[in-house]
Scaffold this motif. Structure first.
Motif, PDB file in Angstrom:
ATOM      1  N   VAL A 229       0.845  -1.192   0.000  1.00  0.00           N
ATOM      2  CA  VAL A 229       0.000   0.000   0.000  1.00  0.00           C
ATOM      3  C   VAL A 229       0.883   1.247   0.000  1.00  0.00           C
ATOM      4  CG1 VAL A 229      -1.766   1.291   1.253  1.00  0.00           C
ATOM      5  CG2 VAL A 229      -1.828  -1.214   1.233  1.00  0.00           C
ATOM      6  N   PRO A 230       0.630   2.195  -0.887  1.00  0.00           N
ATOM      7  CA  PRO A 230       1.414   3.431  -0.881  1.00  0.00           C
ATOM      8  C   PRO A 230       1.284   4.148   0.466  1.00  0.00           C
ATOM      9  CG  PRO A 230       0.062   3.292  -2.851  1.00  0.00           C
ATOM     10  CD  PRO A 230      -0.370   2.186  -1.948  1.00  0.00           C
ATOM     11  N   SER A 231       2.356   4.751   0.918  1.00  0.00           N
ATOM     12  CA  SER A 231       2.359   5.415   2.228  1.00  0.00           C
ATOM     13  C   SER A 231       1.374   6.567   2.295  1.00  0.00           C
ATOM     14  CB  SER A 231       3.764   5.921   2.550  1.00  0.00           C
ATOM     15  OG  SER A 231       4.203   6.834   1.543  1.00  0.00           O
ATOM     16  N   CYS A 232       1.033   7.135   1.135  1.00  0.00           N
ATOM     17  CA  CYS A 232       0.094   8.258   1.118  1.00  0.00           C
ATOM     18  C   CYS A 232      -1.329   7.825   1.457  1.00  0.00           C
ATOM     19  CB  CYS A 232       0.116   8.948  -0.240  1.00  0.00           C
ATOM     20  SG  CYS A 232      -0.347   7.823  -1.587  1.00  0.00           S
ATOM     21  N   GLN A 233      -1.643   6.531   1.272  1.00  0.00           N
ATOM     22  CA  GLN A 233      -2.988   6.029   1.555  1.00  0.00           C
ATOM     23  C   GLN A 233      -3.070   5.698   3.043  1.00  0.00           C
ATOM     24  OE1 GLN A 233      -5.255   6.304  -0.586  1.00  0.00           O
ATOM     25  NE2 GLN A 233      -4.366   6.136  -2.633  1.00  0.00           N
ATOM     26  N   THR A 234      -3.455   6.686   3.831  1.00  0.00           N
ATOM     27  CA  THR A 234      -3.425   6.551   5.287  1.00  0.00           C
ATOM     28  C   THR A 234      -4.581   5.733   5.850  1.00  0.00           C
ATOM     29  OG1 THR A 234      -4.578   8.665   5.469  1.00  0.00           O
ATOM     30  CG2 THR A 234      -2.158   8.702   5.595  1.00  0.00           C
ATOM     31  N   ASP A 235      -5.666   5.588   5.079  1.00  0.00           N
ATOM     32  CA  ASP A 235      -6.786   4.743   5.517  1.00  0.00           C
ATOM     33  C   ASP A 235      -6.425   3.291   5.183  1.00  0.00           C
ATOM     34  OD1 ASP A 235      -9.146   3.424   6.036  1.00  0.00           O
ATOM     35  OD2 ASP A 235     -10.192   4.233   4.288  1.00  0.00           O
ATOM     36  N   GLN A 236      -5.718   2.620   6.116  1.00  0.00           N
ATOM     37  CA  GLN A 236      -5.152   1.305   5.850  1.00  0.00           C
ATOM     38  C   GLN A 236      -6.215   0.285   5.455  1.00  0.00           C
ATOM     39  OE1 GLN A 236      -1.855   0.643   5.824  1.00  0.00           O
ATOM     40  NE2 GLN A 236      -2.266  -1.437   5.100  1.00  0.00           N
ATOM     41  N   GLU A 237      -7.333   0.254   6.195  1.00  0.00           N
ATOM     42  CA  GLU A 237      -8.361  -0.745   5.897  1.00  0.00           C
ATOM     43  C   GLU A 237      -8.973  -0.506   4.526  1.00  0.00           C
ATOM     44  OE1 GLU A 237     -12.641  -2.407   7.551  1.00  0.00           O
ATOM     45  OE2 GLU A 237     -11.323  -1.321   8.913  1.00  0.00           O
ATOM     46  N   GLY A 238      -9.303   0.749   4.219  1.00  0.00           N
ATOM     47  CA  GLY A 238      -9.861   1.050   2.905  1.00  0.00           C
ATOM     48  C   GLY A 238      -8.868   0.769   1.803  1.00  0.00           C
ATOM     49  N   ALA A 239      -7.582   1.101   2.054  1.00  0.00           N
ATOM     50  CA  ALA A 239      -6.550   0.864   1.040  1.00  0.00           C
ATOM     51  C   ALA A 239      -6.350  -0.621   0.787  1.00  0.00           C
ATOM     52  CB  ALA A 239      -5.242   1.526   1.472  1.00  0.00           C
ATOM     53  N   PHE A 320      -4.544   5.647  -7.662  1.00  0.00           N
ATOM     54  CA  PHE A 320      -4.395   5.082  -6.325  1.00  0.00           C
ATOM     55  C   PHE A 320      -2.917   4.974  -5.949  1.00  0.00           C
ATOM     56  CE2 PHE A 320      -3.771   1.424  -3.509  1.00  0.00           C
ATOM     57  CZ  PHE A 320      -4.607   1.751  -2.453  1.00  0.00           C
ATOM     58  N   PHE A 321      -2.130   4.350  -6.830  1.00  0.00           N
ATOM     59  CA  PHE A 321      -0.716   4.165  -6.507  1.00  0.00           C
ATOM     60  C   PHE A 321       0.102   5.435  -6.731  1.00  0.00           C
ATOM     61  CE2 PHE A 321      -2.144  -0.203  -6.984  1.00  0.00           C
ATOM     62  CZ  PHE A 321      -1.538  -0.808  -5.885  1.00  0.00           C
ATOM     63  N   GLY A 322      -0.445   6.372  -7.496  1.00  0.00           N
ATOM     64  CA  GLY A 322       0.222   7.653  -7.673  1.00  0.00           C
ATOM     65  C   GLY A 322      -0.218   8.701  -6.672  1.00  0.00           C
ATOM     66  N   CYS A 323      -1.118   8.302  -5.773  1.00  0.00           N
ATOM     67  CA  CYS A 323      -1.564   9.140  -4.657  1.00  0.00           C
ATOM     68  C   CYS A 323      -2.314  10.394  -5.105  1.00  0.00           C
ATOM     69  CB  CYS A 323      -0.360   9.542  -3.785  1.00  0.00           C
ATOM     70  SG  CYS A 323       0.455   8.116  -3.016  1.00  0.00           S
ATOM     71  N   THR A 324      -2.919  10.369  -6.271  1.00  0.00           N
ATOM     72  CA  THR A 324      -3.733  11.515  -6.681  1.00  0.00           C
ATOM     73  C   THR A 324      -5.204  11.306  -6.348  1.00  0.00           C
ATOM     74  OG1 THR A 324      -3.957  10.599  -8.906  1.00  0.00           O
ATOM     75  CG2 THR A 324      -2.151  12.154  -8.537  1.00  0.00           C
ATOM     76  N   LYS A 325      -5.551  10.104  -5.868  1.00  0.00           N
ATOM     77  CA  LYS A 325      -6.900   9.854  -5.350  1.00  0.00           C
ATOM     78  C   LYS A 325      -6.765   8.960  -4.132  1.00  0.00           C
ATOM     79  CE  LYS A 325     -11.498   8.033  -6.389  1.00  0.00           C
ATOM     80  NZ  LYS A 325     -12.155   9.075  -5.595  1.00  0.00           N
ATOM     81  N   LEU A 326      -7.200   9.442  -2.991  1.00  0.00           N
ATOM     82  CA  LEU A 326      -7.058   8.713  -1.740  1.00  0.00           C
ATOM     83  C   LEU A 326      -8.338   7.953  -1.423  1.00  0.00           C
ATOM     84  CD1 LEU A 326      -5.285  11.411   0.453  1.00  0.00           C
ATOM     85  CD2 LEU A 326      -4.251   9.712  -1.067  1.00  0.00           C
TER      86      LEU A 326
END
Length: 661
Positions: A229-239, A320-326
Motif C-alpha cells: 500500500v502506498p504510504s500516502c494512503q493513510t486509511d489502511q483498511e480502505g486501502a 491510487f498508486f500515484g496518490c492523486t486519489k485517496l
C-alpha cells in the motif's frame, strides 16, 4: 474414357460425397451463410498448409464453388471460404477442432493438457449453443479475464461451472486471460471473518486457468498476498480493500494489451470476472447481451467496451498508486471505483454467480441473499436453501484429487447434495425431416439432457411421408435411432398423422395425438420415470436449462407448445381430460388444454433449429419482456443488446412475433 480414369473419377465423387457428409455432421448443412469478420493471417496459413497436404487427393474432384463453410481459426475469427480444395481443407481443420472438442467433452482436471494441445485460443465447440446460436449474427470480439486472489478458483466446483456455464455458454470464441494472486489475504479486520484458503502451487493455478480456456502466454500468477500500500494512503483498511483488485484488473489489461500488440487486432469488449465465483445457471448466448455499455455486479463482474478500459481500469490504478486519489475511511473497492464508472454504469444484480468460500469457521458465507432461481415457478426450490448446497457446502468445493476425472456435467457438480437426478423419458414427436440435422440432437443433449442429470431415455414418434420422398429404405430412421440412442421398441414412425379427435386434425389436435401416442409408448416400456418430457421435432433450447435441482420435478411446466415436462400421471390426467372434452364436443379438439394446466416456464426457452434460416431459432423468444427499457430487460442477469438477433430478424421479417404468446 479408360477404366482407370473412370475408377479415379468415381473415387473422387465418393470422396466429395463423404466430405459433404462430414460437413453436414459438423454444421447441420453444407451451405450455411455466415456473416463474420475477415479471416486472419493465422487462419490463412492454417488452411494453406492443410490444403497443400490434401490437394493431390482432390485433384480430380469436382465441386460446386457455392459450397461455403466456416473455418474455426486460431484467432477465433470467422471466414467464409469457397472452392473445392479450400472446402476440403476447411473440413479437415473443422474435424480436427471437433475431435478435440469431443475428447474434452468429459475432460479430466488437467487443464494443462488442453492448453498444450491448443496452439490457439478457445476453439469453438460445434455443440455449444453460444457458438451455434450466434454464428450468423454479429458478435463482438471479447477478452475475458479471470482475476483476483486464487481462493476457490482451483476447486472442482468453481473451475467446472465457470468453464461450462460461463465461457462455453456465453462466449465460446472469447479469448481467455487469467491474472491470479497465489497467496490469500482477505484483508478483513473482523477476526471472525479472517479465514484463509490453503496455499496452492503456481502449477495448480495454471492448470485451472488452462481448464477454463486460457493458453500459457495469457496467464500470469503473482505471489501476493497483497500489493504494498502506498504510504500516502493513510486509511489502511480502505486501502487494503483496493490494492489487490486494482492491481489484478490492471494486470488483466496489460495481458490483453500485450495480446493485441502481438496479433495486431483490438478487442471490442472486456469482461473482468472474479476468480472465486461459482456459475450456477448457464449464461445465454453472447449475441443476446449488451457489450456496448458498462455493466457490473459489485466487484464480482465487470463488462465494458474496450474504448473505456483506460478510464475504468488504468486510471483508478494509476491514481491510487500515484496518490492523486485517496481512499476514504473503510470504503471498499466499489466505492473507490464509482466515480470512474460514473452514470454509464448499470448494476446487474441478477447474474447467476456466487462467491464461493470454504465451509469452515471464520469464512463469511452470508451472501446467499444474492442467490437467484431465475424464472422459478411458485413451488420450485427456494434459492437461499439451494445456495448452501450448490456453493460453499458443495462436496466439490475442494481441490481435485490426483488423477480425478471431472463429473459428467456442471449440473451434476452443482446438484450432488441438493437432489437426485430425475429419471426422464424424452419423447420427440412431429416430422422426421426436421429432426435429421445432427446439430439438433447435439444441442438437445448438451443443453437439456446434461442439465437434467443425463438419466434420459429417448422415445421417438415421427411421421415419415414415404410417398413424398421421405426415407423409403428406412436408412435415415435407423441412423437417427442410433444417434439418439433410442431402442427399436421406443421408436414409432407412422406414415401419416392420426385422428385424435374430429375429422381433420388441426395443429392443436395433432399435438395432442402425438403426446397421447408418446405417453402410451412410455407407459408400455415397463420403466419408471420421474418426469416425462415432450419436444416437438427440431426444437432445441435457446439457452441451457437450469441444473435439475433448481426445478421441482413434481410440477408440470412447458414452453409455449414446443416443449412440456411433467410427472407421468399429470400428463395422463391432462390428456384424459382433453379426450373427454373432445368426445363430448369435437370442437374442443382445437383447445390446447396442456397450455391451460401447464404453467409457461421462461427458463425453458426453446427455438426451432433451421440450417437455412437462423431467425427461426429466435422466433419464440419473449422479446417484448426483454427489450431495453422494460423492467425485465435482463437475459439471465445481463441487459439485452439493442442489436440482439430478435431485433435484427424483426427488421428482416416484420412478421416475427414480438412476444412469447
Amino acid at each position: 474414357m479408360t477404366s482407370a480414369t473412370l475408377r479415379c473419377q468415381q473415387q473422387g465423387e465418393e470422396q466429395q460425397q463423404e466430405l459433404k457428409k462430414l460437413a453436414l455432421s459438423i454444421f447441420g448443412t453444407t451451405r450455411p451463410c455466415f456473416a463474420g469478420n475477415k479471416r486472419s493471417s493465422s487462419t490463412s496459413s492454417t488452411i494453406t498448409s492443410t490444403t497443400t497436404a490434401i490437394s493431390i487427393i482432390m485433384a480430380n474432384t469436382t465441386s460446386n464453388s457455392n459450397n461455403t463453410i466456416l473455418a474455426p481459426s486460431a484467432t477465433n475469427n470467422r471466414a467464409a471460404i469457397s472452392s473445392p480444395i479450400i472446402l476440403t481443407a476447411t473440413i479437415f481443420v473443422a474435424l480436427t477442432s471437433r475431435s478435440n472438442d469431443i475428447s474434452s467433452a468429459i475432460p479430466s482436471f488437467s487443464g494443462a493438457a488442453q492448453a498444450k494441445s491448443a496452439n490457439s485460443q478457445s476453439q469453438s465447440d460445434p455443440s455449444s449453443l453460444g457458438s451455434l446460436a450466434c454464428s450468423r449474427f454479429s458478435s463482438p470480439k471479447v477478452a475475458l479475464c479471470v482475476h483476483g486472489g486464487v481462493r476457490s478458483f482451483t476447486h472442482v466446483l468453481v473451475r467446472h461451472t465457470m468453464k461450462e456455464y460461463f465461457v462455453d455458454s456465453l462466449l465460446p470464441n472469447a479469448t481467455v486471460f487469467a491474472h491470479i494472486t497465489r497467496l490469500d489475504s482477505r484483508g478483513d479486520a473482523h477476526q471472525q471473518y479472517a479465514g484463509l484458503f490453503k496455499e496452492v502451487t503456481e502449477e495448480e493455478i495454471r492448470d485451472a486457468a488452462a481448464f477454463v480456456g486460457a493458453i500459457p502466454s495469457n496467464i500470469e500468477v503473482v505471489e501476493g498476498p497483497n500489493v504494498e500500500v502506498p504510504s500516502c494512503q493513510t486509511d489502511q483498511e480502505g486501502a487494503d480493500n483496493v490494492t489487490s483488485p486494482a492491481s489484478t484488473r490492471n494486470g488483466c489489461l496489460q495481458l490483453i494489451s500485450r495480446h493485441e500488440n502481438k496479433t495486431g487486432e483490438m478487442f471490442d469488449a472486456i469482461l473482468l470476472v472474479r476468480a472465486d465465483l461459482t456459475v450456477y445457471v448457464p449464461f445465454a448466448p453472447g449475441c443476446l447481451y449488451d457489450f456496448e455499455h458498462v455493466h457490473s455486479l459489485v466487484d464480482w463482474y465487470h463488462s465494458l467496451p474496450r474504448s473505456k478500459a483506460r478510464l475504468m481500469i488504468t486510471e483508478p490504478y494509476e491514481k491510487f498508486f500515484g496518490c492523486t486519489k485517496l481512499t476514504r475511511l473503510r470504503k471498499d473497492v466499489d466505492d473507490y471505483l464509482a466515480p470512474f464508472f460514473g452514470a454509464a454504469h448499470m448494476s446487474t444484480a441478477n447474474l447467476p454467480v456466487m462467491i464461493t468460500r470454504e465451509n469452515l469457521p471464520r469464512f463469511p458465507n452470508n451472501m446467499c441473499n444474492m442467490f437467484r432461481n431465475p424464472f422459478a415457478l411458485k413451488q420450485d426450490p427456494n434459492p437461499e436453501h439451494l445456495c448452501k448446497f450448490m456453493t460453499y457446502a458443495n462436496t466439490y468445493n475442494r481441490q481435485p484429487g490426483k488423477g480425478e476425472v471431472t463429473p459428467v456435467s456442471a449440473a451434476q457438480t452443482l446438484c450432488r447434495q441438493a437432489a437426485k437426478p430425475p429419471r426422464i423419458a424424452l419423447c420427440v414427436h412431429g416430422s422426421l425431416a426436421s429432426e435429421l440435422p445432427e446439430a439438433v440432437s447435439q444441442l438437445r443433449e448438451r443443453h437439456f439432457s446434461r442439465q437434467l442429470g443425463s438419466e434420459v431415455t429417448t422415445f421417438l414418434h415421427l411421421v415419415v411421408d414415404v410417398e413424398e420422398g421421405g426415407d423409403e429404405d428406412g436408412r435415415l430412421r435407423q441412423e437417427l435411432r442410433a444417434r439418439l440412442g433410442a431402442k427399436e421398441a421406443n421408436a414409432v414412425f407412422p406414415a401419416s398423422v392420426g385422428k385424435a379427435c374430429g375429422e381433420s386434425p388441426d395443429a392443436a389436435s395433432e399435438l395432442q395425438w402425438h403426446q397421447d401416442q408418446c405417453l402410451t409408448m412410455i407407459e408400455s416400456s415397463g420403466n419408471f420415470f420421474d418426469i416425462v418430457a415432450m419436444f416437438q421435432s427440431g426444437v432445441v433450447p435457446i439457452m441451457g436449462l437450469k441444473p435439475y435441482c433448481m426445478y421441482n420435478s413434481q410440477l408440470p411446466r412447458r414452453y409455449l407448445n414446443l416443449a412440456y415436462m411433467a410427472p407421468p400421471k399429470r400428463f395422463r390426467q391432462a390428456i384424459a381430460t382433453w379426450k373427454s372434452n373432445c368426445s363430448s364436443n369435437p370442437a374442443n379438439s382445437t383447445l390446447d388444454l396442456m397450455g391451460e394446466t401447464f404453467p409457461n416456464d421462461e427458463s425453458m426457452a426453446m427455438g426451432r433449429y433451421s440450417p437455412s434460416d437462423p431467425c427461426k431459432f429466435f422466433e419464440t423468444m419473449p422479446w417484448s419482456l426483454l427489450n431495453p427499457g422494460h423492467v425485465k430487460r435482463m437475459v439471465r442477469g445481463i441487459p439485452l443488446s439493442p442489436n440482439h438477433p430478435g431485433a435484427i430478424c424483426q427488421r428482416k421479417h416484420s412478421t416475427l412475433p414480438s412476444s412469447s404468446e
